[in-house]
Design an enzyme around this catalytic site. Structure first.
Site, PDB file in Angstrom:
ATOM      1  CD  GLU A 300      36.166  41.252  39.218  1.00  0.00           C
ATOM      2  OE1 GLU A 300      35.701  42.392  39.051  1.00  0.00           O
ATOM      3  OE2 GLU A 300      36.316  40.449  38.273  1.00  0.00           O
ATOM      4  CB  CYS A 334      35.367  48.387  44.469  1.00  0.00           C
ATOM      5  SG  CYS A 334      34.121  47.150  44.806  1.00  0.00           S
TER       6      CYS A 334
END
Ligand code: NAD
Length: 531
Positions: A300, A334
């Site tokens: 990720e 993020c």
């Protein structure tokens, strides 16, 4: 910004009944604020202690050390850690391999109950753990609460998921056969988390690994090893057998690289930057001598997340959502909004209101619960200031644009808004990972979607609009893993918003969702002739 919406209420482990998210504290209640201040003082008294590597349950010291510093006060040492290097790779791997032989045969009920017990301990120590995040990564109280609450959610959610997976419906039964499908563990996993959700992401990838029957070499980020050490202490206190999680802070380039490329590593669970994620992907794809499997990678990575503000949007709530998404935890998520794409018909009004809102954000020591603390370290501060200088050349500075030196010696940067940024420019394309928002003017909804989709990334996004047609259009065409309407693009909740990105944002693993544990298992099909 720091206010959590749900009042705190005590809750015992909910191993009975359906999954429910852990509630946040409401710090407008003086009693909660008083308890948090007390936790901060308790933790302040424990700063600067030394922590060991834990390999096969044994405490190990190394000559080299990692010093974890408080970004708000870099002269303050939060914890001193051993630094795993090449010499620790083999002992850590051997301990994890040996324990795998017993852990993989431990019943799923036992593994799940370990997670429930960890959840209970996290609840009991919640404010102290939050206080560690205040010191180690400069989270304010609300952000720290969200991080520890998510960790508790992962305990509860993955424990339930493992129990569910163990009872998977039988496949089609051929006449004269008993046919079954079972999800068995993979082996030894390298768990490599970032510093920005230093408890939730670190713990989430670890918990998913071990509840599925794998054993782990955990290499936390060098910017946040102390909260990881606290978590491993809780695992031990909850009764985790020795060698299930082997705790090895160390440099990414040396120790991280070596465990990723080790022939006995079965999978890598990584969350971090695009560059490191791609490097791990390349390394994992190479068969090392003695390696008999294709390594699985769960990666990720970064984002360049956008909020689209349509001409018919409720501007007040769009301004609030953009401000919270762009500047919560100093923009170091993020999922942070780093691009506001605003329809030309409401552009000036939006900017005027946003400027007023952002200038209310307080910057300072999160121990005092300021809205924004410091960015993680000096290197990051320099990178972010470099982007700001570029932005001043490429666009129009609306507010911020410099260090917040008045806040103290820490790595404080003022929340910064730069308008009139052109699509395709550096500020519009690259992940900055700091409190910097680029505002881009769109010529309508189609143009806004085109701009939003035109980066390498595809993690989160949001749209503010009152139009059902535009919502439906965005559901089809806004290409991100986590899409929201008329709310901020941060704050994914376990269970409700399984999390993971498209394109260069990652492998779309959807942590906190019903598909996640499949990534940590392999399915074995068994057909037995009967009668
Ligand atoms: P990073 O990539 O610098 O580091 C992440 C981890 O990788 C650290 O533990 C680091 O030590 C390790 N590492 C570094 N080099 C390595 C190597 N060669 N081999 C093995 N391991 C290595 O990222 P960061 O600065 O810690 O975190 C910020 C980044 O993480 C941002 O890009 C952010 O978008 C991303 N992030 C993504 C998600 C998501 O769910 N998509 C969530 C949080 C953060």
């Amino acid at each position: 910004m720091a206010i959590a919406e749900v009042p705190a209420r005590p809750r015992a482990s909910s191993r009975q009944g359906p999954f429910v998210n852990e509630p946040f504290y409401d710090f407008r209640h003086e009693e909660n604020a008083r308890k948090m201040r007390a936790a901060i003082e308790r933790v302040r008294g424990q700063l600067g202690r030394e922590y060991d590597l834990i390999i096969g349950g044994k405490h190990v010291k190394t000559t080299d050390k990692i010093k974890s510093l408080n970004p708000s006060r870099p002269s303050q040492i939060v914890g001193i850690h051993q630094k795993a290097g090449k010499d620790q790779v083999e002992p850590a791997m051997q301990a994890a391999l040996k324990t795998f032989e017993s852990w993989r045969n431990t019943s799923v009920e036992e593994r799940a109950s370990l997670l429930f017990r960890v959840g209970d301990l996290l609840r009991q120590r919640k404010m102290d753990l939050m206080a560690w995040l205040v010191f180690e990564v400069s989270k304010n109280w609300g952000e720290a609460d969200a991080d520890i609450s998510e960790t508790i959610d992962f305990c509860e959610f993955y424990a339930r998921e493992a129990l569910r997976l163990a009872k998977t419906e039988a496949p089609v039964q051929l006449p004269g056969e008993r046919d079954s499908l079972m999800y068995i563990p993979l082996g030894v996993g390298a768990v490599i988390p970032p510093w920005n959700f230093p408890c939730a992401i670190m713990a989430g990838m670890t918990l998913a690994s071990i509840v599925s029957g794998n054993t782990v070499i955990l290499k936390p980020s060098s910017d946040s090893p102390t909260i990881a050490a606290k978590f491993v202490e809780l695992l031990e206190e909850a009764g985790m057998p020795e060698g299930v999680v082997n705790f090895c802070p160390g440099s990414g380039a040396a120790f991280g690289d070596a465990i990723v490329s080790h022939p006995k590593t079965r999978y890598i669970a990584f969350t971090g930057s695009r560059e490191v994620g791609l490097h791990i992907n390349r390394s994992a794809a190479t068969q090392a001598p003695g390696q008999i499997w294709i390594k699985r990678t769960i990666l990720e990575m970064g984002g360049k997340d956008a909020i689209i503000v349509d001409a018919d949007a409720d501007i007040d709530s769009a301004v609030e959502g953009v401000a919270q998404s762009a500047f919560g935890f100093q923009g170091q998520k993020c999922s942070a909004c780093s691009r506001a794409i605003v329809d030309e018909r409401v552009y000036d009004k939006f900017l005027e209101q946003l400027k007023a809102r952002v200038e209310k954000i307080t910057v300072g020591d999160p121990a005092e619960n300021s809205n924004m603390g410091a960015v993680i370290n000096e290197g990051s501060m320099k990178t972010v200031l470099g982007y700001i200088e570029q932005g001043k050349k490429d666009g129009r500075l609306i507010t911020g644009g410099e260090r917040a030196t008045e806040a103290g010696e820490g790595y404080y940067i003022k929340p910064t808004v730069i308008a009139d940024i052109a699509p395709k420019s550096k500020l519009e394309q690259e992940e900055i990972f700091g409190p910097v928002l680029a505002v881009i003017k769109s010529r309508g909804f189609d143009h806004a979607l085109e701009i939003a989709n035109d980066t390498e990334f595809g993690l989160t996004g949001a749209v503010y609009t009152k139009s059902r047609d535009k919502i439906d259009r965005a559901i089809r065409d806004f290409h991100v893993g986590n899409l929201y309407f008329n709310r901020k693009c941060t704050g994914a909740m376990v269970g409700a918003h399984p999390f993971g990105g498209f394109n260069m944002s990652g492998t779309d693993s959807k942590s906190g969702g019903p598909d996640y544990l499949y990534l940590f298992t392999q399915a074995k099909s068994v057909g037995e002739k009967i009668g």
